[in-house]
Design a protein around this motif. Structure first.
Motif, PDB file in Angstrom:
ATOM      1  N   GLU A 294       0.845  -1.195   0.000  1.00  0.00           N
ATOM      2  CA  GLU A 294       0.000   0.000   0.000  1.00  0.00           C
ATOM      3  C   GLU A 294       0.882   1.247   0.000  1.00  0.00           C
ATOM      4  O   GLU A 294       1.974   1.244   0.563  1.00  0.00           O
ATOM      5  N   GLU A 295       0.362   2.298  -0.607  1.00  0.00           N
ATOM      6  CA  GLU A 295       1.060   3.582  -0.599  1.00  0.00           C
ATOM      7  C   GLU A 295       0.590   4.375   0.616  1.00  0.00           C
ATOM      8  O   GLU A 295      -0.604   4.593   0.795  1.00  0.00           O
ATOM      9  N   ILE A 296       1.544   4.797   1.430  1.00  0.00           N
ATOM     10  CA  ILE A 296       1.239   5.577   2.625  1.00  0.00           C
ATOM     11  C   ILE A 296       1.751   6.985   2.413  1.00  0.00           C
ATOM     12  O   ILE A 296       2.887   7.194   1.995  1.00  0.00           O
ATOM     13  N   ASP A 297       0.878   7.941   2.714  1.00  0.00           N
ATOM     14  CA  ASP A 297       1.250   9.349   2.591  1.00  0.00           C
ATOM     15  C   ASP A 297       0.696  10.077   3.807  1.00  0.00           C
ATOM     16  O   ASP A 297      -0.394   9.760   4.298  1.00  0.00           O
ATOM     17  N   ILE A 298       1.467  11.033   4.304  1.00  0.00           N
ATOM     18  CA  ILE A 298       1.006  11.881   5.400  1.00  0.00           C
ATOM     19  C   ILE A 298       1.065  13.312   4.889  1.00  0.00           C
ATOM     20  O   ILE A 298       2.135  13.813   4.540  1.00  0.00           O
ATOM     21  N   LYS A 299      -0.108  13.937   4.817  1.00  0.00           N
ATOM     22  CA  LYS A 299      -0.171  15.332   4.375  1.00  0.00           C
ATOM     23  C   LYS A 299      -1.352  16.003   5.062  1.00  0.00           C
ATOM     24  O   LYS A 299      -2.331  15.349   5.433  1.00  0.00           O
ATOM     25  N   ASP A 300      -1.237  17.293   5.239  1.00  0.00           N
ATOM     26  CA  ASP A 300      -2.287  18.078   5.906  1.00  0.00           C
ATOM     27  C   ASP A 300      -2.654  17.463   7.261  1.00  0.00           C
ATOM     28  O   ASP A 300      -3.830  17.412   7.641  1.00  0.00           O
ATOM     29  N   SER A 301      -1.664  16.940   7.980  1.00  0.00           N
ATOM     30  CA  SER A 301      -1.841  16.353   9.315  1.00  0.00           C
ATOM     31  C   SER A 301      -2.739  15.124   9.330  1.00  0.00           C
ATOM     32  O   SER A 301      -3.340  14.792  10.351  1.00  0.00           O
ATOM     33  N   SER A 302      -2.841  14.436   8.200  1.00  0.00           N
ATOM     34  CA  SER A 302      -3.669  13.234   8.102  1.00  0.00           C
ATOM     35  C   SER A 302      -2.925  12.142   7.336  1.00  0.00           C
ATOM     36  O   SER A 302      -1.990  12.408   6.587  1.00  0.00           O
ATOM     37  N   VAL A 303      -3.384  10.904   7.517  1.00  0.00           N
ATOM     38  CA  VAL A 303      -2.787   9.751   6.840  1.00  0.00           C
ATOM     39  C   VAL A 303      -3.662   9.372   5.655  1.00  0.00           C
ATOM     40  O   VAL A 303      -4.890   9.322   5.760  1.00  0.00           O
ATOM     41  N   TYR A 304      -2.999   9.085   4.538  1.00  0.00           N
ATOM     42  CA  TYR A 304      -3.682   8.636   3.320  1.00  0.00           C
ATOM     43  C   TYR A 304      -3.123   7.281   2.923  1.00  0.00           C
ATOM     44  O   TYR A 304      -1.914   7.083   2.911  1.00  0.00           O
ATOM     45  N   ILE A 305      -4.028   6.356   2.615  1.00  0.00           N
ATOM     46  CA  ILE A 305      -3.647   5.026   2.143  1.00  0.00           C
ATOM     47  C   ILE A 305      -4.125   4.907   0.703  1.00  0.00           C
ATOM     48  O   ILE A 305      -5.325   5.046   0.431  1.00  0.00           O
ATOM     49  N   ASP A 306      -3.196   4.679  -0.205  1.00  0.00           N
ATOM     50  CA  ASP A 306      -3.510   4.597  -1.635  1.00  0.00           C
ATOM     51  C   ASP A 306      -4.362   5.793  -2.081  1.00  0.00           C
ATOM     52  O   ASP A 306      -5.319   5.643  -2.843  1.00  0.00           O
ATOM     53  N   GLY A 307      -4.008   6.972  -1.576  1.00  0.00           N
ATOM     54  CA  GLY A 307      -4.674   8.206  -1.972  1.00  0.00           C
ATOM     55  C   GLY A 307      -5.971   8.517  -1.247  1.00  0.00           C
ATOM     56  O   GLY A 307      -6.554   9.576  -1.446  1.00  0.00           O
ATOM     57  N   LYS A 308      -6.435   7.623  -0.364  1.00  0.00           N
ATOM     58  CA  LYS A 308      -7.699   7.842   0.351  1.00  0.00           C
ATOM     59  C   LYS A 308      -7.425   8.180   1.807  1.00  0.00           C
ATOM     60  O   LYS A 308      -6.620   7.518   2.473  1.00  0.00           O
ATOM     61  N   LEU A 309      -8.123   9.192   2.308  1.00  0.00           N
ATOM     62  CA  LEU A 309      -7.981   9.609   3.697  1.00  0.00           C
ATOM     63  C   LEU A 309      -8.351   8.469   4.625  1.00  0.00           C
ATOM     64  O   LEU A 309      -9.402   7.839   4.468  1.00  0.00           O
ATOM     65  N   LEU A 310      -7.503   8.201   5.607  1.00  0.00           N
ATOM     66  CA  LEU A 310      -7.780   7.181   6.617  1.00  0.00           C
ATOM     67  C   LEU A 310      -8.522   7.838   7.773  1.00  0.00           C
ATOM     68  O   LEU A 310      -7.998   8.747   8.418  1.00  0.00           O
ATOM     69  N   GLU A 311      -9.740   7.403   8.016  1.00  0.00           N
ATOM     70  CA  GLU A 311     -10.528   7.917   9.148  1.00  0.00           C
ATOM     71  C   GLU A 311     -10.035   7.234  10.417  1.00  0.00           C
ATOM     72  O   GLU A 311     -10.078   6.012  10.517  1.00  0.00           O
ATOM     73  N   GLU A 312      -9.575   8.028  11.391  1.00  0.00           N
ATOM     74  CA  GLU A 312      -8.998   7.475  12.612  1.00  0.00           C
ATOM     75  C   GLU A 312      -9.688   8.055  13.842  1.00  0.00           C
ATOM     76  O   GLU A 312      -9.314   9.114  14.330  1.00  0.00           O
ATOM     77  N   SER A 313     -10.670   7.358  14.362  1.00  0.00           N
ATOM     78  CA  SER A 313     -11.424   7.831  15.519  1.00  0.00           C
ATOM     79  C   SER A 313     -10.653   7.684  16.826  1.00  0.00           C
ATOM     80  O   SER A 313     -11.029   8.262  17.833  1.00  0.00           O
ATOM     81  N   TYR A 314      -9.569   6.938  16.818  1.00  0.00           N
ATOM     82  CA  TYR A 314      -8.817   6.626  18.037  1.00  0.00           C
ATOM     83  C   TYR A 314      -7.714   7.641  18.346  1.00  0.00           C
ATOM     84  O   TYR A 314      -7.018   7.501  19.342  1.00  0.00           O
ATOM     85  N   ILE A 315      -7.497   8.649  17.495  1.00  0.00           N
ATOM     86  CA  ILE A 315      -6.454   9.637  17.770  1.00  0.00           C
ATOM     87  C   ILE A 315      -7.078  10.971  18.163  1.00  0.00           C
ATOM     88  O   ILE A 315      -8.201  11.292  17.775  1.00  0.00           O
ATOM     89  N   GLU A 316      -6.314  11.739  18.950  1.00  0.00           N
ATOM     90  CA  GLU A 316      -6.776  13.057  19.397  1.00  0.00           C
ATOM     91  C   GLU A 316      -5.875  14.180  18.932  1.00  0.00           C
ATOM     92  O   GLU A 316      -6.184  15.342  19.151  1.00  0.00           O
ATOM     93  N   VAL A 317      -4.739  13.832  18.334  1.00  0.00           N
ATOM     94  CA  VAL A 317      -3.785  14.843  17.876  1.00  0.00           C
ATOM     95  C   VAL A 317      -3.505  14.643  16.390  1.00  0.00           C
ATOM     96  O   VAL A 317      -3.665  13.544  15.867  1.00  0.00           O
TER      97      VAL A 317
END
Length: 174
Positions: free
Chosen positions: A90-113
């Motif tokens: 999988e392609e992992i990218d971190i931009k705009d303070s968020s994680v993207y997997i294969d170009g799709k934003l990863l929704e992460e309800s378990y993080i606060e920062v």
């Protein structure tokens, strides 16, 4: 020494040896205990919590995204507890303070920062390697770091499945 006394001693020796053998097999192949050290998995896990780690989980299947895993860190010779974010190929990218997997934003309800790059550049996870992050992205040495990087499958000890301590937080881990 009487014959019955000898038989009793032999019986006890067999029982103790069997117990040690069973304990060894369980610890080696089935489960182990892990202790949370440091703040890297907050708010999910906190310093001092005690977890049961299933080693069988990954003997029968591969780690999945969002699994909380215990990793053998060869550099510091200790175990780390992290969350699986990126899977092999999988392609992992971190931009705009968020994680993207294969170009799709990863929704992460378990993080606060927010998730900062920390010098990580977009990359594709190699075969049999996983991208892991702590839930407390500000206080975590994880796959964004050159000192850990992508984690080889053979270094994933198991899946954290149950919190034993503290008792008021005992239960399955999500």
């Amino acid at each position: 020494m009487s014959e019955s006394m000898k038989n009793e001693i032999i019986s006890w020796i067999k029982l103790i040896a069997t117990a040690f053998l069973i304990a060894f097999v369980l610890k080696t192949f089935v489960f182990q205990i892990a202790y949370v050290k440091g703040p890297s998995m907050e708010p999910t896990l906190y310093q001092g919590q005690i977890l049961i780690v299933s080693k069988l989980s990954y003997r029968m299947g591969a780690p999945k995204r969002e699994d909380i895993v215990v990793i053998n860190d060869n550099l510091e010779h200790k175990d780390l507890i992290k969350r699986v974010i990126g899977l092999p190929k999988e392609e992992i990218d971190i931009k705009d303070s968020s994680v993207y997997i294969d170009g799709k934003l990863l929704e992460e309800s378990y993080i606060e920062v927010p998730t900062y790059e920390n010098d990580f550049s977009k990359a594709i996870a190699p075969d049999n390697k996983y991208f892991v992050l702590g839930d407390n992205r500000v206080e975590s040495r994880d796959s964004r770091s050159d000192s850990l990087g992508f984690v080889d499958r053979k270094n994933i000890i198991g899946k954290a499945v149950f919190r034993l301590w503290p008792l008021n937080k005992a239960g399955t881990i999500k």
